[in-house]
Scaffold this motif. Sequence first.
Motif, PDB file in Angstrom:
ATOM      1  N   GLU A  38      67.869  65.768  79.125  1.00 17.42           N
ATOM      2  CA  GLU A  38      68.514  65.311  77.955  1.00 17.42           C
ATOM      3  C   GLU A  38      70.002  65.659  78.005  1.00 17.42           C
ATOM      4  O   GLU A  38      70.847  64.832  78.172  1.00 17.42           O
ATOM      5  N   PRO A  80      65.644  60.905  71.089  1.00 21.89           N
ATOM      6  CA  PRO A  80      65.145  59.479  69.960  1.00 21.89           C
ATOM      7  C   PRO A  80      66.224  60.386  68.683  1.00 21.89           C
ATOM      8  O   PRO A  80      66.357  61.601  68.130  1.00 21.89           O
ATOM      9  N   ASN A 123      69.418  64.239  66.056  1.00 24.54           N
ATOM     10  CA  ASN A 123      67.718  64.129  67.496  1.00 24.54           C
ATOM     11  C   ASN A 123      66.015  64.156  66.236  1.00 24.54           C
ATOM     12  O   ASN A 123      66.135  65.396  64.957  1.00 24.54           O
ATOM     13  N   ILE A 124      65.516  63.458  66.820  1.00 25.36           N
ATOM     14  CA  ILE A 124      63.844  64.222  65.516  1.00 25.36           C
ATOM     15  C   ILE A 124      63.618  65.308  66.086  1.00 25.36           C
ATOM     16  O   ILE A 124      63.866  65.940  67.127  1.00 25.36           O
ATOM     17  N   LEU A 146      64.048  58.344  76.818  1.00 29.60           N
ATOM     18  CA  LEU A 146      65.057  57.826  75.912  1.00 29.60           C
ATOM     19  C   LEU A 146      65.305  58.870  74.507  1.00 29.60           C
ATOM     20  O   LEU A 146      64.169  59.503  74.777  1.00 29.60           O
ATOM     21  N   LYS A 168      58.066  63.676  74.863  1.00 26.12           N
ATOM     22  CA  LYS A 168      57.794  62.328  74.901  1.00 26.12           C
ATOM     23  C   LYS A 168      58.370  61.699  75.475  1.00 26.12           C
ATOM     24  O   LYS A 168      58.818  60.578  76.187  1.00 26.12           O
ATOM     25  N   SER A 169      59.671  61.376  74.397  1.00 25.07           N
ATOM     26  CA  SER A 169      60.560  60.602  74.338  1.00 25.07           C
ATOM     27  C   SER A 169      61.223  60.675  75.656  1.00 25.07           C
ATOM     28  O   SER A 169      62.237  59.477  76.308  1.00 25.07           O
ATOM     29  N   ILE A 170      61.657  62.041  75.445  1.00 26.36           N
ATOM     30  CA  ILE A 170      62.907  62.129  76.054  1.00 26.36           C
ATOM     31  C   ILE A 170      62.271  62.213  78.308  1.00 26.36           C
ATOM     32  O   ILE A 170      62.107  61.181  78.934  1.00 26.36           O
ATOM     33  N   GLU A 171      60.940  62.014  78.290  1.00 28.17           N
ATOM     34  CA  GLU A 171      60.731  61.654  79.257  1.00 28.17           C
ATOM     35  C   GLU A 171      60.264  60.262  79.114  1.00 28.17           C
ATOM     36  O   GLU A 171      60.068  60.061  80.999  1.00 28.17           O
ATOM     37  N   GLN A 172      60.304  58.932  78.537  1.00 34.12           N
ATOM     38  CA  GLN A 172      60.293  58.166  78.842  1.00 34.12           C
ATOM     39  C   GLN A 172      62.266  58.256  78.361  1.00 34.12           C
ATOM     40  O   GLN A 172      61.757  56.257  79.550  1.00 34.12           O
ATOM     41  N   LYS A 194      57.159  64.931  70.203  1.00 31.83           N
ATOM     42  CA  LYS A 194      57.722  63.549  70.099  1.00 31.83           C
ATOM     43  C   LYS A 194      58.783  64.164  70.727  1.00 31.83           C
ATOM     44  O   LYS A 194      59.421  62.490  71.715  1.00 31.83           O
ATOM     45  N   TYR A 195      59.798  65.127  70.925  1.00 31.17           N
ATOM     46  CA  TYR A 195      61.055  64.936  71.050  1.00 31.17           C
ATOM     47  C   TYR A 195      60.893  64.958  73.340  1.00 31.17           C
ATOM     48  O   TYR A 195      61.394  63.844  73.955  1.00 31.17           O
TER      49      TYR A 195
END
Length: 378
Positions: free
Chosen positions: A39, A291, A274-275, A289, A283-287, A280-281
């Motif tokens: 991040e 969150p 941030n979420i 994005l 997962k999103s960062i790994e993609q 979920k945090y």
Amino acid sequence: MSGIYIHIPFCKQACHYCDFHFSTTMGKKEAMVNALCRELELRKDEFSNIVVETIYFGGGTPSVLQTSEIEQLIAAVREHYDVMANPEITLEANPDDLSEEKIIQLAASPINRLSIGIQSFFEEDLKLMNRAHNALEAEKSLQLASEYFDNISIDLIYGMPNMTLERWKRNIDKALGFGIPHISSYALTVEPKTALAKFVEDGLIIPATDEETQEHFNLLNEILISAGFDCYEISNFGKPGYYSKNNSAYWQQKKYIGIGPSAHSFDGVRRGWNINNNPKYIKSIEQGLVPMEVEVLSKTDNYNEYIMTGLRTIWGVSLTRIATEFGPKYQEYALLQADKYIEEHLLFVDGDDILKTTKKGMFLADGIAADLFMLNLR
Ligand code: SF4
């Protein structure tokens, strides 16, 4: 002044009063540290022309990280951001994590300020709060930390059920005995959906009254000011030269980036958060994005924030700044609303321009500020 806040969302156990975001499952610690580093990289352009002056590890409990993991995060900040030569780098730490070995490691790392979550030096208070440490660890960790660190802050909680003024005084005196230069002290509040709220609802705990809580604050203020501290914010007392640079920047509405689940950010115009969910945090960062939800603050929001943060501090709010930044209507309104508090000696105007709380008004700053908020001028 601008800073980076890094939220470490893990704790060994849940304190009864706490509504911060954390998980007691440490299984994802390594993946989380990697996501935090990622991040930092993903958001580097937000600070492309800004020099980072403070780095703050908050939580949760940042001291559950290995020192090598903390160093990995600081290295990521240095890799992606322009960091000043001698930044303030604070680590929030809990007494039960501060073995002598850990303190020695931290002292050899770039961390130069420790904020230790003592909360109380008394067993009965620590048990009531469900803290992970005991009274002996509170004293021992502080003793050891002061051998290796000069810039130490501790947290103390007042307004606890059954806390006599005498026991509160002994807590403050014990803290002063360690010669630390900064104390953050908060009134215990019963937050919804916490274990404490359930105990209160079931009649198992009777919270301190507002009068008792105010007496605790007054005593704290009196003792610390005589000991050479300044109450520079309602919950923060520092000796000159030891005010928290990170927190001061926040209260003076400077820019900061908040990294990690539930962390907040502010870029001068927009506020983001941030979420607050670890899986979920990650997962999103790994993609790739971040969150984050973002809100653009209106002029009224900015005015209200300026009033709220300013009245809680010794810097107060500038009437000239209100007029130039928000408009004469806002200044007129602030003065009109402030009038009754000035008469009651809870507010005063310093040098024709700075509206501040008096010593008596400081404890009531939140209520006074709410009365100065503008509601309908969007
Ligand atoms: S250690 Fe701090 S963040 Fe964790 S549960 Fe206790 S008060 Fe909350």
